[in-house]
Write an enzyme that holds these catalytic residues in place. Structure first.
Site, short mmCIF file in Angstrom:
data_model
loop_
_atom_site.label_atom_id
_atom_site.label_comp_id
_atom_site.label_asym_id
_atom_site.label_seq_id
_atom_site.Cartn_x
_atom_site.Cartn_y
_atom_site.Cartn_z
N LYS A 22 -0.75 5.02 4.49
CA LYS A 22 -1.06 4.14 5.08
C LYS A 22 -1.53 4.01 6.90
O LYS A 22 0.10 3.15 6.60
CB LYS A 22 -1.97 2.36 4.36
CG LYS A 22 -2.88 1.62 5.28
CD LYS A 22 -3.31 0.88 4.35
CE LYS A 22 -3.85 -0.63 4.85
NZ LYS A 22 -5.43 0.10 5.28
N HIS A 80 0.69 -1.50 -0.01
CA HIS A 80 0.30 -0.41 -0.18
C HIS A 80 0.79 1.38 0.22
O HIS A 80 2.14 1.57 0.37
CB HIS A 80 -0.53 0.04 1.27
CG HIS A 80 -2.21 -0.92 1.23
ND1 HIS A 80 -1.66 -2.41 2.04
CD2 HIS A 80 -3.30 -0.63 0.91
CE1 HIS A 80 -3.73 -2.36 1.57
NE2 HIS A 80 -3.89 -2.10 0.28
#
Length: 250
Positions: A146, A142
Site C-alpha cells: 500500500k 495494511h
C-alpha cells in the site's frame, strides 16, 4: 443487466470484483482498462480509457489517483456515472470531483466495506458524547504494497470524528520526542506489513475505561461486494456526489 467499465481490472481488486460479479445476475463487467493486459480475461481490456468503444452504464475505478482526470473527461463526454474507489487524492483532485458532481453523478468512498461504513455512522453519533472525557486514537494496518499512509479509511473515520466535535482538534501522525499528549489531538498511526488486507481500530481512552471499535477485513471480497452495490445504485442516479451512506441508506 448493468454493464460496468472496470478501471484497474488486472489488479488484485479488479480480479476480485470480476469474480464477485460472476455470482450476480444484475451486473456484469463488460470492459476493462489497465496498463497490464490479461490474456485470460473474459472481457475486452484497453490500455487507455479513450480507446474503449464498449457501451457501459457505470465506470468503476480501482486504480490510482493519476487516472482521475482521464476518467472524468471520458465520463463527462459519454454521460456515464462514475464510482471512485481509489484513495490518495490531492486537495485539487477532490475539488475536481466536487466540480464534476455539479453536472454528473459520481460516487466516492475511501472504503467500500459495509462494516466500515456502519462504524463510520456510529462515530457520527458517539464522538461528540465521548470527546470531553476520552482521548481518541486511530490505528490502521495494511499490506506492505500500500502506497498511501495514513489510509483513506483512517482519514474517513478521523474526519467524521472531527466533524462531530465542536472544538478544534488536530491530527498527530505517530509520536516521538518528549511531551505530553494534548487532549485536542486525534492520533493516527499507520502500520504496513505482510499481506494484511485491512484493519482499522478507533480507541476512546478515558479514566479507568476504554471503548474500542475495530473492523478487520479478512478478504478483499468485502470491498468488491460494496463496490458492485455502489455500481447498481449509481446506474440510476441524477447528478450529485454520493457515498456509501447513500447506498446503504444510513
Amino acid at each position: 443487466m448493468i454493464k460496468v467499465l472496470l478501471i484497474g481490472c488486472s489488479g488484485k481488486m479488479g480480479k476480485m470484483i470480476y469474480s464477485s460479479s460472476e455470482k450476480l445476475d444484475t451486473i456484469e463487467i463488460s470492459a476493462g482498462i489497465d496498463r497490464k493486459s490479461d490474456a485470460i480475461s473474459k472481457f475486452p481490456i484497453f490500455t487507455n480509457i479513450n480507446e474503449c468503444t464498449i457501451p457501459v452504464d457505470v465506470i468503476l475505478d480501482f486504480s490510482r489517483p493519476d487516472s482521475l482526470d482521464g476518467i472524468l473527461e471520458f465520463a463527462a463526454s459519454k454521460k456515464i456515472p462514475v464510482v471512485l474507489c481509489t484513495t490518495g487524492y490531492s486537495e485539487d483532485q477532490i475539488k475536481s470531483i466536487k466540480l464534476f458532481s455539479e453536472k454528473n453523478p459520481i460516487f466516492r468512498s475511501a472504503n467500500m466495506s459495509i462494516g466500515i461504513n456502519v462504524i463510520n455512522n456510529i462515530l457520527k453519533n458517539i464522538s461528540s458524547l465521548l470527546y470531553e472525557d476520552f482521548d481518541i486514537e486511530i490505528i490502521e494496518k495494511h499490506h506492505n504494497q500500500k502506497v498511501d499512509a495514513p489510509s483513506g479509511t483512517a482519514l474517513l473515520l478521523g474526519d467524521t470524528i472531527k466533524d462531530s466535535i465542536n472544538e478544534n482538534t488536530q491530527y498527530v501522525h505517530g509520536r516521538n520526542g518528549n511531551h505530553k499528549r494534548e487532549h485536542s489531538e486525534i492520533g493516527v498511526h499507520a502500520i504496513r506489513g505482510g499481506t494484511i488486507v485491512g484493519e482499522h481500530e478507533i480507541i476512546f481512552a478515558g479514566e479507568g475505561e476504554i471503548i474500542e471499535l475495530k473492523h478487520t477485513a479478512l478478504s478483499r471480497e468485502v470491498f468488491a461486494v460494496g463496490a458492485l452495490k455502489a455500481c447498481v445504485f449509481m446506474a440510476k442516479q441524477k447528478p450529485g456526489l454520493y457515498n456509501m451512506d447513500n447506498v446503504l441508506n444510513l
